[in-house]
Design a protein around this motif. Structure first.
Motif, mmCIF file in Angstrom:
data_model
loop_
_atom_site.group_PDB
_atom_site.id
_atom_site.type_symbol
_atom_site.label_atom_id
_atom_site.label_comp_id
_atom_site.label_asym_id
_atom_site.label_seq_id
_atom_site.Cartn_x
_atom_site.Cartn_y
_atom_site.Cartn_z
ATOM 1 N N PRO A 73 27.238 6.056 -19.116
ATOM 2 C CA PRO A 73 26.788 4.722 -18.703
ATOM 3 C C PRO A 73 26.777 4.541 -17.183
ATOM 4 N N GLU A 74 27.665 5.259 -16.490
ATOM 5 C CA GLU A 74 27.692 5.165 -15.026
ATOM 6 C C GLU A 74 26.398 5.725 -14.429
ATOM 7 N N LYS A 75 25.938 6.851 -14.972
ATOM 8 C CA LYS A 75 24.683 7.441 -14.493
ATOM 9 C C LYS A 75 23.500 6.521 -14.799
ATOM 10 N N LEU A 76 23.540 5.887 -15.967
ATOM 11 C CA LEU A 76 22.469 4.966 -16.348
ATOM 12 C C LEU A 76 22.411 3.780 -15.390
ATOM 13 N N GLU A 77 23.581 3.248 -15.055
ATOM 14 C CA GLU A 77 23.624 2.118 -14.125
ATOM 15 C C GLU A 77 23.130 2.535 -12.748
ATOM 16 N N LYS A 78 23.563 3.711 -12.283
ATOM 17 C CA LYS A 78 23.130 4.204 -10.975
ATOM 18 C C LYS A 78 21.613 4.422 -10.964
ATOM 19 N N TYR A 79 21.087 4.989 -12.026
ATOM 20 C CA TYR A 79 19.643 5.235 -12.128
ATOM 21 C C TYR A 79 18.868 3.917 -12.098
ATOM 22 N N ALA A 80 19.337 2.934 -12.855
ATOM 23 C CA ALA A 80 18.651 1.635 -12.898
ATOM 24 C C ALA A 80 18.695 0.957 -11.535
ATOM 25 N N ARG A 81 19.812 1.064 -10.848
ATOM 26 C CA ARG A 81 19.924 0.442 -9.532
ATOM 27 C C ARG A 81 18.996 1.115 -8.516
ATOM 28 N N GLU A 82 18.910 2.452 -8.559
ATOM 29 C CA GLU A 82 18.103 3.169 -7.572
ATOM 30 C C GLU A 82 16.606 3.089 -7.863
ATOM 31 N N LYS A 83 16.235 3.316 -9.104
ATOM 32 C CA LYS A 83 14.809 3.389 -9.454
ATOM 33 C C LYS A 83 14.164 2.015 -9.602
ATOM 34 N N TYR A 84 14.842 1.106 -10.242
ATOM 35 C CA TYR A 84 14.238 -0.181 -10.586
ATOM 36 C C TYR A 84 14.820 -1.356 -9.804
ATOM 37 N N LEU A 85 15.662 -1.038 -8.815
ATOM 38 C CA LEU A 85 16.241 -2.038 -7.929
ATOM 39 C C LEU A 85 16.929 -3.167 -8.711
ATOM 40 N N MET A 86 17.641 -2.790 -9.763
ATOM 41 C CA MET A 86 18.359 -3.775 -10.564
ATOM 42 C C MET A 86 19.686 -4.102 -9.898
ATOM 43 N N LYS A 87 20.200 -5.279 -10.199
ATOM 44 C CA LYS A 87 21.462 -5.711 -9.604
ATOM 45 C C LYS A 87 22.199 -6.594 -10.602
ATOM 46 N N LYS A 88 23.465 -6.761 -10.301
ATOM 47 C CA LYS A 88 24.265 -7.678 -11.111
ATOM 48 C C LYS A 88 24.018 -9.099 -10.631
ATOM 49 N N ASP A 89 24.432 -10.084 -11.443
ATOM 50 C CA ASP A 89 24.151 -11.479 -11.109
ATOM 51 C C ASP A 89 24.828 -11.930 -9.818
ATOM 52 N N ASN A 90 26.002 -11.418 -9.536
ATOM 53 C CA ASN A 90 26.740 -11.892 -8.364
ATOM 54 C C ASN A 90 26.513 -11.014 -7.130
ATOM 55 N N GLU A 91 25.494 -10.168 -7.136
ATOM 56 C CA GLU A 91 25.234 -9.279 -6.001
ATOM 57 C C GLU A 91 23.967 -9.692 -5.270
ATOM 58 N N ASP A 92 23.932 -9.320 -3.987
ATOM 59 C CA ASP A 92 22.718 -9.459 -3.196
ATOM 60 C C ASP A 92 22.134 -8.067 -2.991
ATOM 61 N N LEU A 93 20.843 -7.981 -2.977
ATOM 62 C CA LEU A 93 20.153 -6.688 -2.871
ATOM 63 C C LEU A 93 19.440 -6.616 -1.535
ATOM 64 N N PHE A 94 19.721 -5.567 -0.764
ATOM 65 C CA PHE A 94 19.059 -5.331 0.508
ATOM 66 C C PHE A 94 18.263 -4.045 0.390
ATOM 67 N N ILE A 95 16.982 -4.121 0.672
ATOM 68 C CA ILE A 95 16.116 -2.949 0.584
ATOM 69 C C ILE A 95 15.779 -2.496 1.990
#
Length: 98
Positions: A73-95
């Motif tokens: 699941p850790e790899k899945l979360e990392k993949y989703a964050r990197e490829k699809y720029l997903m984030k958690k509700d309480n996070e800010d995303l900087f590209i």
């Protein structure tokens, strides 16, 4: 006329002569002659085989990546964050610009 006597009778036949001319035309001068199309199709076959090998390699790589994502699941979360720029509700995303 003496020259025509030296030519065999089967070569003087207008149907055989026409067939011979037609066959030579098809073999060498036509747009779809045997020699040109043979080499063209051989080159096209080589290109398609290279393409097939590339895509088979890509499929294997993707299958391995998918198995890795299914296992962890850790790899899945990392993949989703990197490829699809997903984030958690309480996070800010900087590209960052690439």
């Amino acid at each position: 006329m003496k020259l025509l006597k030296n030519i065999p009778a089967w070569l003087r036949n207008k149907y055989i002569l026409t067939t011979l001319v037609f066959a030579v035309w098809l073999l060498f001068f036509d747009d779809r002659d045997i020699i040109t199309t043979h080499f063209k199709y051989r080159n096209e076959l080589k290109q398609l085989e290279k393409s097939r090998d590339y895509y088979l390699q890509q499929i294997d790589t993707t299958k391995k990546e998918l198995e890795g994502l299914k296992q962890s699941p850790e790899k899945l979360e990392k993949y989703a964050r990197e490829k699809y720029l997903m984030k958690k509700d309480n996070e800010d995303l900087f590209i960052s610009p690439e």
